[in-house]
Write an enzyme that holds these catalytic residues in place. Sequence first.
Site, mmCIF file in Angstrom:
data_model
loop_
_atom_site.group_PDB
_atom_site.id
_atom_site.type_symbol
_atom_site.label_atom_id
_atom_site.label_comp_id
_atom_site.label_asym_id
_atom_site.label_seq_id
_atom_site.Cartn_x
_atom_site.Cartn_y
_atom_site.Cartn_z
ATOM 1 N N GLY A 89 0.132 -4.539 10.319
ATOM 2 C CA GLY A 89 1.603 -3.952 9.415
ATOM 3 C C GLY A 89 1.773 -2.362 9.614
ATOM 4 N N CYS A 147 -0.721 0.694 5.804
ATOM 5 C CA CYS A 147 -1.072 0.145 7.215
ATOM 6 C C CYS A 147 -2.141 -1.250 6.494
ATOM 7 C CB CYS A 147 -1.805 0.686 8.187
ATOM 8 S SG CYS A 147 -0.769 1.879 9.221
ATOM 9 N N ASP A 148 -2.064 -1.881 7.626
ATOM 10 C CA ASP A 148 -2.732 -3.640 7.272
ATOM 11 C C ASP A 148 -2.929 -4.500 8.504
ATOM 12 O OD1 ASP A 148 -4.391 -4.072 4.347
ATOM 13 O OD2 ASP A 148 -4.245 -6.183 6.094
ATOM 14 N N SER A 149 -4.450 -4.532 8.339
ATOM 15 C CA SER A 149 -4.703 -5.653 10.143
ATOM 16 C C SER A 149 -4.793 -7.092 9.685
ATOM 17 C CB SER A 149 -5.192 -5.048 11.109
ATOM 18 O OG SER A 149 -5.150 -3.332 11.350
ATOM 19 N N LYS A 200 1.158 -1.230 -0.336
ATOM 20 C CA LYS A 200 0.019 0.092 -0.289
ATOM 21 C C LYS A 200 0.746 1.163 -0.537
ATOM 22 C CE LYS A 200 -4.245 -1.368 2.544
ATOM 23 N NZ LYS A 200 -5.349 -1.834 3.986
#
Length: 199
Positions: A108, A71-73, A52
């Site tokens: 992340g 960010c990624d969850s 991203k």
Amino acid sequence: MYRLILASASPARRALLTGAGIDAEIIVSGVDESVVEAEDAYTLSLALARMKARTVAAELPADPGALVLGCDSVLAFEGEIFGKPADAREAAQRWMAMRGKSGVLHTGHHLTGLVSGRQAEAVGTTVVHFADVTDAEIEAYVASGEPLQVAGAFTLDGRGGAFVERIEGDPGNVIGLSLPLLRTLLAEMEVPITALWRS
């Protein structure tokens, strides 16, 4: 002068930054998350955050003060990787499995300096203990539409907060962005988080 660009459509992430005195610019990456494969949730969350941030950074004009944050969850639950549920049926099935148990939410974080090319990344990890919710509560929650928009099919800062008994770790990480971790990543790039505060 530094500016933070958040490569995410998440209103929760934006709200966390705003509450911390940081007015981030929002540029949605538009990446196809389904093409990224990983063996575990930890690795997947970081790979998606990196993708991203780098996608958005590649589209921007040069600005030495610009920093792009991706960010990624992803939720790890009993050996499975739970991103956003595909539909209401899958969201309900997940809650039937998760109730009364716990999972590990990985978020992340990837930070890229637009001109410097410097990068810093890390994963925030939080243990989430789910309440033993009833079938009726699951049905109502899924009908609200909220769990369809988020990793793991739950939120901490919305209706789903009532269904999380406790967590071990940073609550912001569960919402989608760890401010202490962001501070650490900025420090690696020799940028104090206070330099991003609105005046």
